[in-house]
Design an enzyme around this catalytic site. Structure first.
Site, PDB file in Angstrom:
ATOM      1  N   ASP A   1       0.819  -1.207   0.000  1.00 24.54           N
ATOM      2  CA  ASP A   1       0.000   0.000   0.000  1.00 24.54           C
ATOM      3  C   ASP A   1       0.858   1.263   0.000  1.00 24.54           C
ATOM      4  O   ASP A   1       0.655   2.174  -0.809  1.00 24.54           O
ATOM      5  CB  ASP A   1      -0.939   0.009   1.214  1.00 24.54           C
ATOM      6  CG  ASP A   1      -1.969  -1.107   1.175  1.00 24.54           C
ATOM      7  OD1 ASP A   1      -2.301  -1.569   0.076  1.00 24.54           O
ATOM      8  OD2 ASP A   1      -2.428  -1.524   2.254  1.00 24.54           O
TER       9      ASP A   1
ATOM     10  N   GLU B   1      -9.183  -2.459   3.914  1.00 27.00           N
ATOM     11  CA  GLU B   1      -8.962  -2.015   5.284  1.00 27.00           C
ATOM     12  C   GLU B   1     -10.133  -1.183   5.783  1.00 27.00           C
ATOM     13  O   GLU B   1     -10.516  -1.278   6.952  1.00 27.00           O
ATOM     14  CB  GLU B   1      -7.665  -1.218   5.374  1.00 27.00           C
ATOM     15  CG  GLU B   1      -6.417  -2.081   5.208  1.00 27.00           C
ATOM     16  CD  GLU B   1      -5.121  -1.281   5.334  1.00 27.00           C
ATOM     17  OE1 GLU B   1      -5.214  -0.036   5.428  1.00 27.00           O
ATOM     18  OE2 GLU B   1      -4.042  -1.900   5.342  1.00 27.00           O
TER      19      GLU B   1
END
Length: 449
Positions: A226, A342
């Site tokens: 990420d 997430e």
């Protein structure tokens, strides 16, 4: 008024909150019920959604369902009800879609045809019921009759959902509708063009920096996919801004707690990103000092595990404070790395790694972030690296999937509308609802009026 009084009393007696998603009745269900004094305590919200884009945007109705089944269909009504139930603080949702008149539908559906759906939240499960009825009369007569019919049938279906589990067909329909509604809320597209997303998200960062009047992007680099992808997007964005004559710099930050066990991955990420500047700040002393001060001040923990958990969140918030210190000094915006997987699971520290000014990975599933990484040319060992937040000192490099209880493939399949095992579905939906406060602005008094 007898019907409206009766339904209002039923909602109050059963402690139910109602949400409506109305197409052909255009808010009349909620409006009729609101005629009863005191009914407001049982009405959460009312949505009037005519167009396919509004049904998709606010309720998560799939365009595929609309194309395959038509706007006047039980399938569309069911997804409308599911979206209204999932996106609001309601226990029951009523939805309808149909042809009130004066003309038949484009597909020949007769005037007066209305498809209804009732959705209930009961003991941790969602139950859905659908009907199609045809009403006689002029346009407004059809609308009123349909509104009253939807309310009239509410107690009947509520008793059914309390008395028996939903059948397999209802359960599967509910699961699909909930998945779509959540996916839309988190801005997920099931299929992406990686190169187009790279260009779009770089452009977003460039515009955000230029329009804000700031001149620096700031991001902590951990060595995971990420931050690697977001970091490369940031560097490309400031280079794009400089080509336009703007002053722009990307400051990448290394924010270890003591000695980072996968520091080689972070260095490998920096070599790939090629940021304008790298700053390293070790957050251990500040984190430990705060924990020590808390304990000196009288804070006691249940056990070593709870203490370690709290310290993990302190680390995340120390990193946030550090990045904002740099941004404040350099005239910068802090980049967040939160993506849809997430966000779905609330797998971030509130006001820690969840705090940022710009979030370029929003709406991407974990596998889509990996797609962008491959398209950008990131090292395979970073793109395919098993994710770890690495916040727990007692369990260094603990895998995210171990903490979450589901795999990222299952999470991504959920977001992209694919079938997933019942166990994973239940875990994901329960976690999504439990962590809703992380995705919301602070609660204000007006929320309770």
């Amino acid at each position: 008024m007898e019907l409206l009084d009766r339904i209002t009393n039923y909602l109050i007696d059963n402690d139910l909150k109602l949400a409506t998603a109305e197409s052909c009745t255009a808010g009349l269900i909620a409006s009729e019920l609101a005629r009863v004094p005191g009914s407001g305590q049982s009405i959460d919200c009312g949505l009037a959604v005519y167009s396919p884009p509004s049904k998709h945007r606010y309720l998560g109705v799939s365009f595929d369902t609309i194309d395959a089944q038509g706007l006047t269909s039980e399938a569309v009504a069911c997804e409308m009800a599911a979206g209204a139930l999932n996106n609001n603080d309601a226990d029951v949702a009523l939805a309808n879609t149909g042809i009130a008149g004066p003309n038949p539908g484009d597909d020949g559906t007769p005037v007066g045809t209305v498809c209804f759906a009732w959705a209930f939240r009961h003991e941790g499960h969602h139950h859905h019921f659908c009907e199609t009825r045809r009403f006689d009369g002029e346009r407004n007569e059809v609308r009123l009759a349909a509104s009253h019919y939807a309310l009239e049938r509410l107690p009947h279906y509520h008793r059914l959902c309390r008395g028996a589990e939903a059948n397999d067909e209802e359960d599967e329909r509910s699961r699909r509708a909930v998945q779509r509604a959540i996916g839309v809320q988190l801005m997920v597209k099931p299929v992406i063009d990686p190169q187009r997303e790279i260009e779009r998200r770089c452009g977003f960062l460039c515009r955000a920096l230029c329009e804000s009047g700031q001149k620096t992007l700031v991001l902590g680099i951990s060595g995971g996919v990420d931050s690697t992808v977001a970091g490369r997007l940031a560097q490309l964005a400031v280079e794009q801004a400089r080509e336009r004559g703007k002053q722009a710099t990307f400051a990448a930050m290394r924010l270890p707690y003591g000695t980072q066990k996968d520091a080689d991955d972070a260095n490998r990420a920096l070599a790939f990103i090629r940021p304008d500047e790298v700053l390293e700040v070790n957050v251990q002393s500040g984190s430990d000092a705060l924990l020590e001060a808390l304990e000196t001040g009288g804070l006691a923990f249940q056990d070593a595990g709870q203490r370690d958990f709290v310290l993990g969140n302190i680390k995340a918030r120390q990193r946030m404070v550090t990045q904002y210190a740099v941004a404040g000094t350099r005239g910068g915006l802090v980049i967040g790395t939160d993506q849809a997987a997430e966000a779905l699971m609330g797998f971030f520290t509130k006001y820690g790694d969840g705090a940022c000014d710009v979030a370029p990975l929003t709406g991407l599933t974990k596998r889509q972030v990996r797609q962008l990484g491959r398209q950008l040319g990131a090292p395979a060992e970073l793109v395919d690296k098993a994710p770890t937040a690495d916040l727990e000192s007692l369990a260094p490099l603990k895998l995210d999937e171990e903490a979450l209880g589901v795999t990222y493939d299952e999470i991504d399949d959920f977001l992209e509308g694919r079938p997933i095992p019942g166990r994973a579905y239940d875990t994901i939906v329960t976690t999504y609802r439990r962590t809703g406060h992380k995705r919301s602005l602070p609660i204000a008094p007006g929320a309770f009026t």
